[in-house]
Design an enzyme around this catalytic site. Structure first.
Site, mmCIF file in Angstrom:
data_model
loop_
_atom_site.group_PDB
_atom_site.id
_atom_site.type_symbol
_atom_site.label_atom_id
_atom_site.label_comp_id
_atom_site.label_asym_id
_atom_site.label_seq_id
_atom_site.Cartn_x
_atom_site.Cartn_y
_atom_site.Cartn_z
ATOM 1 N N ASP A 1 36.783 4.771 35.551
ATOM 2 C CA ASP A 1 37.950 4.166 36.204
ATOM 3 C C ASP A 1 38.276 2.783 35.672
ATOM 4 O O ASP A 1 39.012 2.045 36.306
ATOM 5 C CB ASP A 1 37.708 4.083 37.714
ATOM 6 C CG ASP A 1 36.744 2.967 38.073
ATOM 7 O OD1 ASP A 1 35.753 2.795 37.340
ATOM 8 O OD2 ASP A 1 37.002 2.278 39.062
ATOM 9 N N GLU A 2 37.734 2.429 34.525
ATOM 10 C CA GLU A 2 37.848 1.044 34.079
ATOM 11 C C GLU A 2 37.954 1.014 32.565
ATOM 12 O O GLU A 2 37.181 1.683 31.882
ATOM 13 C CB GLU A 2 36.569 0.324 34.518
ATOM 14 C CG GLU A 2 36.635 -1.143 34.622
ATOM 15 C CD GLU A 2 35.250 -1.706 34.934
ATOM 16 O OE1 GLU A 2 34.842 -2.622 34.234
ATOM 17 O OE2 GLU A 2 34.589 -1.212 35.871
ATOM 18 N N ASP B 1 41.376 -1.618 36.254
ATOM 19 C CA ASP B 1 40.262 -1.135 37.088
ATOM 20 C C ASP B 1 40.850 -0.467 38.327
ATOM 21 O O ASP B 1 41.551 -1.114 39.109
ATOM 22 C CB ASP B 1 39.387 -2.339 37.478
ATOM 23 C CG ASP B 1 38.147 -1.936 38.261
ATOM 24 O OD1 ASP B 1 37.831 -0.724 38.321
ATOM 25 O OD2 ASP B 1 37.506 -2.838 38.814
HETATM 26 MG MG LIG Z 1 37.084 0.418 40.005
#
Ligand SMILES: [Mg+2]
Length: 363
Positions: free
Chosen positions: A103-104, A8
């Site tokens: 983003d993960e 993350d």
């Molecule tokens: Mg994040």
């Protein structure tokens, strides 16, 4: 036992903006909303979070909390490009990558391509490469089950790594507050606290039947997680089960040539899509719905996966000839591709990675 990594990025949009504009570094930054209008903060830098600024907060309110807050419009084109760079790094270690957000992602690193002996080393490498190659930081968690990997990546955020070996899973989870479990929002938490349950360990020690009675199926799910169970696999988000298109005609079609022309156009469009996403399919399925709503499908599997309309069109014609199209009015027709190249093939390497015997690593 799987080895699952959850990666993350830290304050992703805001960090990308700070990376690309040195004047923003070390300052409170919000990506998103116009504070004059009704905008909402999409992401806040850690400097802004110190003032209580959070994502999804009204921009005007964020500005009240932090009068020096700098608003940046943000660019999803740019964030998507950075996300693709991250995924290119992930792909050096595994092809089992499940994107949760730009983003993960979850990565199943039970077998990994780099030949690293420990799952935690994969996490260390990926974090190092994100820092070196993208000039950004990511937090990561390693655990034998998905939800715990996600809790672990949050555990030492930002820029942290937490590794939970299977034998430490319950010892890690049980002292944590119950809201750390996925699906436990503020209202569920209040209900659960009303039962005298405060920690994940409290959930684990309760009777499963009682939790089911009081919380329904969610009670059973929480109990399983509290006991370290999570059957969900990392589902490669790039693996597509099928790709197709169909259309209901304005008026029923009896002319076979007209149907064939329509299907040829659909097939060409789908093949262009395959070429764009670098996918090849082996199976083509024709779907026909007659005017009386009877629906039939006819499928054919090609000797080789293909993305070429020239390969597929003769099959489509052959499949159409197997139907009553041309004599019976057709209400809907469609083409679907499936059985993509690469699906169902085993991993390249079959290394069984032990967990590195460490509890957690802070950087
Ligand atoms: Mg994040």
């Amino acid at each position: 036992m799987r080895k699952i990594l959850h990666v993350d990025m830290d304050a992703f949009y805001a960090s990308v903006e700070q990376r690309d504009d040195p004047t923003l570094r070390g300052r409170p930054v919000a990506v998103g909303g116009d504070p004059e209008g009704r905008g909402v903060v999409a992401a806040a830098s850690y400097e802004a979070r110190r003032y209580g600024v959070r994502s999804a907060m009204a921009a005007a309110h964020a500005l009240k909390l932090c009068p020096d807050l700098i608003f940046v419009r943000g660019s999803f084109t740019k964030y998507r490009a950075v996300s693709q760079q991250m995924h290119a790094i992930f792909a050096d270690y595994t092809d089992q990558i499940e994107a949760v957000a730009l983003d993960e992602a979850y990565l199943d690193v039970s077998e990994n391509r780099a030949g690293l002996p420990f799952a935690s080393q994969v996490a260390v490498e990926i974090r190092r490469r994100i820092r070196d190659e993208l000039d950004l930081t990511a937090s990561a968690g390693v655990a034998p089950v998905k939800f715990a990997a996600k809790i672990a990546s949050d555990h030492r955020k930002p820029d942290g790594l937490t590794v939970i070996p299977p034998e430490r899973l319950l010892a890690f989870l049980h002292p944590l507050p119950v809201r750390k479990l996925p699906g436990v929002g503020p209202s569920t938490e209040t209900r659960i606290r009303g039962l005298g349950i405060h920690t994940i360990g409290d959930v684990a020690r309760r009777d499963l039947r009682e939790l089911e009675r009081r919380l329904g199926s969610r009670g059973a799910w929480l109990w399983r997680m509290a006991n370290g169970e999570d059957p969900r696999r990392v589902v490669g988000s790039r693996v597509r089960k099928s790709r197709g298109s169909e259309r209901t005609f304005d008026t029923d079609v009896t002319d076979a040539q007209r149907l064939l022309d329509f299907l040829a156009e659909q097939t060409r469009g789908l093949c262009e899509g395959l070429q764009r996403s670098e996918e090849k399919a082996r199976t083509v399925t024709l779907k026909i719905r007659y005017a009386d709503f009877t629906t039939i499908t006819r499928a054919s599997t090609l000797p080789q996966p293909t993305d070429s309309a020239e390969d597929v069109l003769p099959e489509v014609q052959r499949l159409l000839a197997k139907t009553d199209a041309g004599t019976t009015p057709v209400r809907l027709a469609g083409i679907t591709f499936s059985n993509f190249a690469g699906e169902g093939e085993g991993p390249v390497e079959q290394l069984d990675l032990p967990f590195r015997p460490v509890w957690s690593i802070a950087s």
